[in-house]
Design an enzyme around this catalytic site. Sequence first.
Site, mmCIF file in Angstrom:
data_model
loop_
_atom_site.group_PDB
_atom_site.id
_atom_site.type_symbol
_atom_site.label_atom_id
_atom_site.label_comp_id
_atom_site.label_asym_id
_atom_site.label_seq_id
_atom_site.Cartn_x
_atom_site.Cartn_y
_atom_site.Cartn_z
ATOM 1 N N HIS A 227 79.097 -12.525 76.606
ATOM 2 C CA HIS A 227 78.563 -11.792 75.455
ATOM 3 C C HIS A 227 77.420 -12.600 74.835
ATOM 4 O O HIS A 227 77.387 -13.827 74.929
ATOM 5 C CB HIS A 227 79.672 -11.556 74.413
ATOM 6 C CG HIS A 227 79.252 -10.679 73.280
ATOM 7 N ND1 HIS A 227 78.915 -9.360 73.447
ATOM 8 C CD2 HIS A 227 79.117 -10.938 71.930
ATOM 9 C CE1 HIS A 227 78.591 -8.825 72.268
ATOM 10 N NE2 HIS A 227 78.706 -9.767 71.342
ATOM 11 N N ASP B 116 74.680 -8.027 66.977
ATOM 12 C CA ASP B 116 75.046 -7.882 68.383
ATOM 13 C C ASP B 116 75.532 -6.477 68.655
ATOM 14 O O ASP B 116 75.840 -5.709 67.740
ATOM 15 C CB ASP B 116 76.113 -8.908 68.789
ATOM 16 C CG ASP B 116 77.422 -8.693 68.037
ATOM 17 O OD1 ASP B 116 77.382 -8.261 66.866
ATOM 18 O OD2 ASP B 116 78.490 -8.975 68.612
ATOM 19 N N CYS C 251 75.227 -5.683 74.996
ATOM 20 C CA CYS C 251 74.822 -6.879 74.243
ATOM 21 C C CYS C 251 73.491 -7.465 74.713
ATOM 22 O O CYS C 251 72.588 -7.722 73.906
ATOM 23 C CB CYS C 251 75.942 -7.917 74.306
ATOM 24 S SG CYS C 251 76.285 -8.564 75.975
#
Length: 202
Positions: A159, A172, A106
């Site tokens: 994340h 993402d 990510c």
Amino acid sequence: MKIKSALPILLFFTTFLAIFFGQSTISADSIKPIQGIQTTVNHKDCLASLSIPKKTQQIKADSKPEVSETSTKKATKSYSTLINLARKQLGKNYVWGAVGPDTFDCSGLTQYLFDNAYNKTLPRTAAAQYAAFDHVSHDNVKPGDLVFFSYNGGASIDHVGIVVSGDNQMIDAQDRGVIKESYMASYWKPYIAGYAHVMDLK
């Protein structure tokens, strides 16, 4: 008789010559300066007394230094550069610790996008990116901002995705690869930890 009569004439003539030659020597002091011209001891004094007007440059009131328009305006990068590059990564695989260009995690994806779109270096991890930039509220989120998630109530940042549109869409890198999805979806919304503004985009 002739001699006696000539004596007064001779005496007069002699006296006249004596007077005439006695006054024939002219001294420098007897010479008056010509009217309007003053004598000086030397020429330097004369030059020093002269007043020479200085030549001054006239500057127009409207003659201001030229300023480049680019220096007066805030430089802004184009958002399309970032979003087009992000779209080119869609479908690539997720690999933990990967920074591209073929696979990403990510934060590796967000770092890659800003570095290649704007030559801007982001920190390597999601947590470091979260700490590096000013945070914005949900209502003030703009495309190009980062959205962060925490799976433990904010104890850690786990994340990150990049906002790509005003309808809560992000791109993402996650288990399903690099995808475009809504960060307000039921499986993401509860874990949103915040948003950060990286740079101005237009």
